[in-house]
Motif scaffolding. Structure first.
Motif, PDB file in Angstrom:
ATOM      1  N   GLU A 152       0.883  -1.206   0.014  1.00  0.00           N
ATOM      2  CA  GLU A 152       0.180  -0.088   0.091  1.00  0.00           C
ATOM      3  C   GLU A 152       0.887   1.237  -0.015  1.00  0.00           C
ATOM      4  OE1 GLU A 152      -4.154   0.476   2.133  1.00  0.00           O
ATOM      5  OE2 GLU A 152      -2.493   1.395   3.498  1.00  0.00           O
ATOM      6  N   SER A 212      -8.187  -4.783  -4.282  1.00  0.00           N
ATOM      7  CA  SER A 212      -8.334  -5.546  -3.122  1.00  0.00           C
ATOM      8  C   SER A 212      -7.470  -5.310  -1.934  1.00  0.00           C
ATOM      9  CB  SER A 212      -8.556  -7.124  -3.335  1.00  0.00           C
ATOM     10  OG  SER A 212      -7.232  -7.904  -2.791  1.00  0.00           O
ATOM     11  N   GLY A 213      -8.127  -5.226  -0.702  1.00  0.00           N
ATOM     12  CA  GLY A 213      -7.350  -5.008   0.632  1.00  0.00           C
ATOM     13  C   GLY A 213      -6.792  -6.237   0.928  1.00  0.00           C
ATOM     14  N   LYS A 232      -6.779  -6.394   6.884  1.00  0.00           N
ATOM     15  CA  LYS A 232      -7.652  -4.998   6.825  1.00  0.00           C
ATOM     16  C   LYS A 232      -9.149  -5.493   7.174  1.00  0.00           C
ATOM     17  CE  LYS A 232      -5.626  -2.069   3.297  1.00  0.00           C
ATOM     18  NZ  LYS A 232      -5.392  -0.944   4.036  1.00  0.00           N
ATOM     19  N   THR A 238      -9.247   1.199   7.915  1.00  0.00           N
ATOM     20  CA  THR A 238      -8.577   0.379   6.915  1.00  0.00           C
ATOM     21  C   THR A 238      -9.315   0.275   5.590  1.00  0.00           C
ATOM     22  OG1 THR A 238      -9.685  -1.447   7.764  1.00  0.00           O
ATOM     23  CG2 THR A 238      -7.373  -1.176   8.786  1.00  0.00           C
ATOM     24  N   LEU A 262      -8.494   1.801   1.673  1.00  0.00           N
ATOM     25  CA  LEU A 262      -8.469   1.063   0.145  1.00  0.00           C
ATOM     26  C   LEU A 262      -9.283   1.948  -0.946  1.00  0.00           C
ATOM     27  CD1 LEU A 262      -8.440  -1.815  -1.230  1.00  0.00           C
ATOM     28  CD2 LEU A 262     -10.449  -2.028   0.169  1.00  0.00           C
ATOM     29  N   ARG A 282      -7.342   4.818  -2.217  1.00  0.00           N
ATOM     30  CA  ARG A 282      -6.364   4.218  -3.487  1.00  0.00           C
ATOM     31  C   ARG A 282      -7.080   4.200  -4.640  1.00  0.00           C
ATOM     32  NH1 ARG A 282      -3.934  -1.015  -1.124  1.00  0.00           N
ATOM     33  NH2 ARG A 282      -2.711  -1.659  -3.042  1.00  0.00           N
ATOM     34  N   GLN A 329     -13.672  -6.609  -2.993  1.00  0.00           N
ATOM     35  CA  GLN A 329     -12.772  -5.882  -3.861  1.00  0.00           C
ATOM     36  C   GLN A 329     -13.449  -4.695  -4.281  1.00  0.00           C
ATOM     37  OE1 GLN A 329     -12.840  -8.952  -6.349  1.00  0.00           O
ATOM     38  NE2 GLN A 329     -11.499 -10.356  -5.369  1.00  0.00           N
ATOM     39  N   GLY A 373      -3.723  -8.202  -0.833  1.00  0.00           N
ATOM     40  CA  GLY A 373      -3.990  -7.000  -1.260  1.00  0.00           C
ATOM     41  C   GLY A 373      -3.406  -6.328  -2.593  1.00  0.00           C
TER      42      GLY A 373
END
Lengths: 150, 107
Positions: free
Chosen positions: A22, A68-69, A73, A89, A93, A96, A136, B44
């Motif tokens: 991330e 997808s995290g 998370k 969390t 996501l 982003r 997702q 992720g």
């Protein structure tokens, strides 16, 4: 005991690896955003876009991404829903994914003078094999790119 | 075919309206890619195969919309909107719709 140990190992591993992914992604996004900082992006203009300049090209540009995290998370998020409050969390996501989609859209129109009426559409997809546990985030960003003639 | 998501085509004048056109598509990836995405899910990150799926779906929806507009003898589609929904696991629906119009350059 073994189960708990396994869970702790998975959580720590996914936390560190997911966090590293991330962070690198966020840094990349920041760099690309800085490069595009002088190029205007508007989300109005549907009714009142008026210009006296000559228009050379008008086109629809889109950008899409599915992100997808990590497991950590969603584990934290499922805990937090018991008490309510911000799911930080999940926020990161979604942030982003949206920023990435908008960047992709802007990069598809490198010569455009302005992008107007930007819309961002998002949907949560469920994955096939772990239903509902790790959603997702799919985002489509679109707008009208206008290139002025000289 | 000119596509915009605003209510006009800048630099052009709308001569005639041809009505609403739309296109939709539901697409899925194969099971192998689904499993790959499932594994990627643990740590992720971007699911490239699903991103590809989404852009293919968007392309196809737009193409169907444009086909419909051509049949109405339009040369532009204005006010294009996209809507997405997750129908079942692993499949994505993209729906594109807009107003088909006939435009001509000003002057």
């Amino acid at each position: 005991m073994g189960d708990i140990l396994g869970l702790i190992i998975i959580l720590t591993a996914t936390y560190f690896i997911g966090h590293a992914f991330e962070q690198t992604h966020f840094e990349e996004i920041k760099k690309r955003e800085i490069m595009l900082i002088k190029r205007p992006l508007l989300n109005f203009g549907a009714r009142n876009f008026n210009t006296k300049r000559k228009i050379e090209k008008v086109e629809l540009v889109t950008g899409e991404v599915v992100i997808s995290g990590d497991y950590f998370k969603f584990f934290i998020a499922s805990f937090k829903t018991l008490f309510g409050g911000r799911l930080t969390t999940m926020e990161s996501l979604l942030d982003r994914a949206r920023r990435e989609a908008i960047l992709r859209m802007r990069e598809k129109a490198p010569l455009a003078s302005v992008i107007i009426n930007t819309r961002v559409e998002s949907v949560m997809l469920n994955d096939v094999y772990w239903k509902n546990t790790r959603p997702q985030c799919a985002v489509i960003a679109y707008g009208t790119a206008i290139t002025y003639g000289s | 075919m000119i596509l915009t998501n605003i209510e006009s085509v800048p630099g052009m004048r709308i001569k005639a309206q041809c009505g609403l056109v739309s296109g939709s598509t539901v697409r899925a990836k194969d099971a192998i890619k689904d499993i790959g995405a499932g594994l990627k899910n643990v740590f992720g990150g971007e699911l490239k195969s699903y991103t590809e799926l989404l852009s293919e779906a968007r392309n196809e929806a737009v193409n169907r919309m444009v086909e419909q507009a051509k049949r109405l003898r339009a040369n532009a589609v204005i006010n294009v909107r996209f809507a997405t929904s997750a129908i079942t696991a692993g499949a994505a629906e993209v729906y594109a719709y807009g107003t088909a119009v006939e435009v001509e350059p000003i002057g």
